[in-house]
Motif scaffolding. Structure first.
Motif, PDB file in Angstrom:
ATOM      1  N   GLU B 161       0.688  -1.218  -0.010  1.00  0.00           N
ATOM      2  CA  GLU B 161      -0.117  -0.075   0.094  1.00  0.00           C
ATOM      3  C   GLU B 161       0.985   1.375   0.110  1.00  0.00           C
ATOM      4  OE1 GLU B 161      -3.620   0.051   1.995  1.00  0.00           O
ATOM      5  OE2 GLU B 161      -3.812  -2.091   2.368  1.00  0.00           O
ATOM      6  N   MET B 162       1.822   1.166  -0.815  1.00  0.00           N
ATOM      7  CA  MET B 162       2.617   2.460  -0.989  1.00  0.00           C
ATOM      8  C   MET B 162       1.663   3.469  -1.724  1.00  0.00           C
ATOM      9  SD  MET B 162       5.167   1.806  -4.015  1.00  0.00           S
ATOM     10  CE  MET B 162       5.464   3.624  -4.317  1.00  0.00           C
ATOM     11  N   ALA B 163       2.121   4.813  -1.328  1.00  0.00           N
ATOM     12  CA  ALA B 163       1.386   5.969  -2.001  1.00  0.00           C
ATOM     13  C   ALA B 163      -0.416   5.850  -1.937  1.00  0.00           C
ATOM     14  CB  ALA B 163       1.713   6.215  -3.666  1.00  0.00           C
ATOM     15  N   GLU B 164      -0.814   5.343  -0.835  1.00  0.00           N
ATOM     16  CA  GLU B 164      -2.169   5.190  -0.474  1.00  0.00           C
ATOM     17  C   GLU B 164      -2.539   6.615  -0.291  1.00  0.00           C
ATOM     18  OE1 GLU B 164      -2.863   5.360   3.560  1.00  0.00           O
ATOM     19  OE2 GLU B 164      -4.793   4.029   3.558  1.00  0.00           O
ATOM     20  N   TYR B 165      -3.653   6.951  -0.854  1.00  0.00           N
ATOM     21  CA  TYR B 165      -4.260   8.246  -0.892  1.00  0.00           C
ATOM     22  C   TYR B 165      -3.386   9.632  -1.525  1.00  0.00           C
ATOM     23  CZ  TYR B 165      -8.767   6.751   1.001  1.00  0.00           C
ATOM     24  OH  TYR B 165     -10.071   6.089   1.370  1.00  0.00           O
ATOM     25  N   MET B 166      -2.288   8.998  -2.151  1.00  0.00           N
ATOM     26  CA  MET B 166      -1.606  10.070  -2.570  1.00  0.00           C
ATOM     27  C   MET B 166      -2.113  11.089  -3.517  1.00  0.00           C
ATOM     28  SD  MET B 166       1.905   9.174  -5.010  1.00  0.00           S
ATOM     29  CE  MET B 166       3.154  10.279  -5.419  1.00  0.00           C
ATOM     30  N   GLY B 167      -1.857  12.382  -3.163  1.00  0.00           N
ATOM     31  CA  GLY B 167      -2.624  13.419  -4.024  1.00  0.00           C
ATOM     32  C   GLY B 167      -1.740  14.340  -4.827  1.00  0.00           C
ATOM     33  N   GLY B 168      -0.697  14.024  -4.742  1.00  0.00           N
ATOM     34  CA  GLY B 168       0.554  14.831  -5.394  1.00  0.00           C
ATOM     35  C   GLY B 168       1.778  14.495  -5.205  1.00  0.00           C
ATOM     36  N   GLY B 169       3.071  14.790  -6.009  1.00  0.00           N
ATOM     37  CA  GLY B 169       4.408  14.500  -5.633  1.00  0.00           C
ATOM     38  C   GLY B 169       4.743  13.450  -6.562  1.00  0.00           C
TER      39      GLY B 169
END
Ligand SMILES: [Zn+2]
Lengths: 573, 270
Positions: B161-169
């Motif tokens: 679950e890397m970048a879970e809920y990622m919203g930028g970057g």
């Protein structure tokens, strides 16, 4: 132990005291006429003194509150406190759904000493009381949910008010419940089948009863039982544009029923809760507008009811209600995580996080509607301060709501600089310049809730014989311009100089100093000794075998769950 | 650049938490003042110097400061929490929450990290030369608003679950990623040079994931859009042929993009 609070500026609406300088004497936890010279002196010169705050409608304990805590760990990041072993203070966390200990501490810090849990699923009463037991300082009670209960719908569908009364008497005693709470009557039951009811005349699926019949029937039951509180109604169609018509029609239903409680001085037959959510005009979110003026006008012309507001505080919060279908609607609207629950033959519930953003059109209008209700209802004896905590915002924002009410400048600053322009266009808020006095603040937070709850013999006032629940705030209306210095007002109400609970210091200088104080549990004790009662009990037992997941014998909350039991008398037949 | 060296002198039975180890806090303090800084040992507050020898040149602004941590730091949590400027170099392994809520500067871990590295990151650069655990660059537990900016580079492998809920970057993984990279992500770029077992981009609504290795299986909620060659995303060129997918249609308004290398992945296309 004797204490005397000297030279405070006292506000006590139930005794007509409006900012008089006077002393308050305390002996053995009660307010008395006089004390001896040995009494400990609390100097309140230049400070205001009020009865302890009384919360008429909150969600602070029980299953759905706990679901809110569990599903929102991110909410706990926003407010947390470490243990303090010196005063036995427990660690806690949570901004919109604080842990039980934090709930007790935060209310006490604001000078509140009594709080009602407004929605207890009967089957989960034990859990609710366990949490209330773990909520320090506050006297409390819980309202069992009746509006979607199979027994209630069955009896009222047959027009059998007396059996319904006997059932209600039994349920209140079994759950150690205090009042008859009605939430979206018939609608939550319909949600069990994936539906809802619209307005007051749809029938619940598989029952021949309508919301109107449930509301009117339970109001009659309530007054036959001579309960301390009136029915406590969360109307149908909550949160729907145009719902004010359903709201007004609901208000009319119990009109004319005779009121004669055994305890207290209540003279109303209906308490309508979080009316902000029920005062919506328009037909959709596009033409959504305030109908608060129409609802306030109705309340002004009526003497049979009281309301609480459910003021939107413009925070990120957690919504939770027994109105399961409404919560599902909310989830489809904002797309955030949700929980929903069905409680067997009794009720249901839902939980969804919500962000009331000042910059968004709908929350801005919702804020305005709440404010309009406070300001357009002329008599503060008819309105209580609530945020339906945590639904429209956490109770820790009460001081801000008080400051909004006391300062037109505060509201204007907000309207002009922060709120979406719909707040001004879709409501009349910008044209209202009324400002609440401290006397009126004491009404909506003390005397009105105490009276409507039927607790005004001992709560919500500072007369002789009252419980010595007293809050003192460090502000002086004689030397300060409270409307101009609204941020100061907010801060002072957030952190009381003192809260005395039953005459003992609970809070000093805004901090809880005694966490061992334990509140009483009020519950409605009615006695019916008749064949009617026996027949109803036999009926209940039969239905338990057929439908419930637990045995009849295991249902009632044992006395051992309530450490300070305070039964309030109702009828004895 | 002034270097301040922290050498761990003893191990603790429970993890120690050190959000105060960052240039923003060290700036403007003498070495003696830095030694007095608070760190958490369980629920007790202790001094930085209880666990670390501190030496080096202090400086006035965080931009001028590089903190170097030597010794076995594998039981330290929250190094560089919320750092805004300057540099941190950890010579060994670290425990959970390294670089969480970072807003700027550069944080490098030469060893491995435990879970939740770079949680809620907003800016700056986090580089991990070894492996990292689950929830790299994720949101706070329960929150639907996760990493919003900055760059994370992992030279080894990452957990679930890397970048879970990622919203930028941007997150670049040179090794393999375990299940559900980019779950719930709505924006930003995830590049995995190695393999992913399954569920890439589950419930994603936006953003881009590039997998250059092999995926064992792929989610059914994605629409196959065809093959693209030598793609370019945010200025980076990826050579070779890629299957392009859009999804995850399990979500309303699904608009995420996943590229998976054609090589080795014929089994995932219709
Ligand atoms: Zn409520």
């Amino acid at each position: 132990m004797e204490r005397i609070i000297k030279n405070g500026i006292v506000y006590c609406p139930l005794n007509g005291i409006d900012g008089e300088k006077m002393d308050i004497c305390i002996k053995d936890g009660k307010i008395v006429e006089s004390v001896s010279d040995n009494a400990e002196v609390i100097d309140a010169s230049g400070k205001i003194v009020m009865p302890g705050g009384v919360e008429v409608h909150s969600h602070i304990a029980g299953a759905k509150v706990n679901v809110g805590r569990m599903m929102r760990p991110e909410d706990s990041k926003k407010d947390a406190e470490a243990t303090n072993e010196d005063i036995n203070r427990r660690a806690g966390s949570g901004f919109s759904v604080p842990s039980t200990f934090m709930t007790g501490y935060r209310y006490a810090q604001m000078g509140y000493s009594t709080a009602m849990e407004a929605a207890m699923p009967p089957l989960l009463a034990r859990h609710t009381h366990e949490e209330l037991e773990a909520t320090p300082i506050l006297d409390h009670a819980a309202f069992p949910l009746f509006g979607n209960n199979w027994f209630v719908m069955d009896y009222l569908g047959k027009g059998d008010i007396d059996s319904c009364m006997a059932y209600a008497s039994w349920l209140l005693k079994s759950t150690k419940g205090y009042a008859i709470k009605i939430v979206n009557p018939c609608g939550t039951e319909a949600w069990g089948w994936g539906g809802n009811v619209r307005g007051l005349h749809d029938t619940a699926p598989h029952f021949s009863v309508t919301p109107a019949e449930v509301i009117k029937g339970l109001a009659e039951v309530n007054e036959k039982l001579k309960l301390p509180h009136s029915i406590h109604l969360h109307c149908n169609d909550l949160g729907h544009p145009g719902n004010y018509e359903t709201t007004l029609e609901s208000f009319d239903l119990p009109k004319g029923i005779k009121v004669d409680p055994v305890t207290g001085s209540r003279d109303t037959v209906l308490h309508a809760t979080h009316v902000q959510y029920h005062s919506y005009g328009g037909t959709s979110w596009r033409d959504f507008e305030s109908a608060a003026d129409i609802v306030a006008d109705y309340v002004n012309k009526s003497n049979h009811m009281t309301i609480d507001v459910g003021q939107v505080t413009l925070d990120e919060t957690t919504t939770m209600t027994a109105d399961g279908p409404m919560e599902f609607d909310l989830h489809t609207l904002n797309g955030l995580k949700w929980a929903n629950c069905d409680v067997e033959m009794e009720t249901g519930s839902g939980v969804v996080p919500f962000i009331y953003s000042a910059k968004a059109p709908v929350p801005a209008v919702q804020w305005a509607i709440g404010m309009e209700l406070f300001l357009l209802v002329k008599d503060a004896d008819k309105v209580c301060l609530t945020t339906d905590t945590p639904n429209a915002g956490p109770f820790t924002r009460y001081p801000r709501v008080m400051a909004w009410l006391m300062s037109n400048q505060y509201r204007t600053d907000l309207l002009e600089n922060e709120l979406h322009k719909w707040a001004q266009k879709r409501s009349s808020i910008a044209t209202i310049d009324r400002e609440y006095s401290l006397y009126e603040i004491a009404q909506i937070t003390r005397s009105t809730p105490a009276k409507v709850l039927g607790l005004s013999d001992t709560k919500g006032h500072l007369g002789v014989g009252a419980d010595a629940d007293i809050s003192i705030y460090d502000m002086n209306p004689e030397t300060m311009d409270l409307a101009a210095d609204y941020k100061m007002v907010e801060n002072k109400f957030q952190k009381a100089s003192y809260l005395l609970k039953d005459g003992e210091f609970a809070v000093k200088d805004g901090e809880v100093i005694n966490t061992d104080l334990k509140g009483k549990t009020f519950w409605a004790d009615t006695q019916i000794e008749s064949d009617l009662y026996k027949n109803v009990l036999a009926d209940i037992e039969k239905q338990f075998v057929k439908y419930y997941s637990i045995n009849f014998q295991n249902y009632a909350v044992e006395d051992s769950y309530i450490s300070k039991s305070a039964p309030i008398k109702g009828v004895s037949l | 650049m002034s270097e301040i060296k922290l050498t761990l002198k003893k191990q603790s039975p429970v993890p120690i938490e050190t959000p105060n180890i960052k240039p923003d806090v060290f700036a403007g303090k003498t070495i003696d003042e830095i030694k007095e800084l608070e760190i958490m040992l369980g629920n007790n507050k202790v001094k930085l110097s209880d666990f670390f020898d501190v030496e080096g040149e202090p400086a006035e602004t965080p931009e001028e400061i590089k903190i170097v941590i030597e010794g076995d730091s594998s039981n330290i949590k929250r190094i560089g929490q919320g750092m805004k400027a300057g540099e941190i170099l950890v010579k060994g392994d670290v425990n959970m929450y390294v670089g969480l809520e970072m807003e700027g500067g550069k944080l490098t871990v030469e060893g491995n990290t435990s879970t939740w590295a770079g949680q809620d990151m907003k800016g700056g650069e986090l580089e991990i030369l070894g492996n990292t655990g689950d929830y790299l660059g994720s949101s706070y537990r329960g929150d639907w608003r996760g990493m919003s900016g900055g760059i994370i580079t992992v030279h080894g492998n990452v957990g679930y679950e890397m970048a879970e809920y990622m919203g930028g970057g941007k997150i670049l993984v040179k090794g393999n990623a375990d299940q559900m990279p980019g779950i719930h992500m709505s924006s930003g770029l995830v590049i995995i040079e190695g393999n992913v077992p399954s569920r890439t981009g589950g419930e994603m609504t936006g953003g881009t994931i590039v997998v250059q290795g092999v995926v064992d299986s792929f989610l059914p909620g994605f629409e196959f859009l065809g093959v693209e060659k030598n793609i370019e995303i945010e200025g980076t060129e990826f050579l070779g042929a890629f299957y392009k997918f859009k999804g995850d249609y399990a979500m309303k308004g699904a608009n995420g993009t996943v590229y998976v290398a054609v090589a080795g992945n014929k089994h995932i296309v219709p």
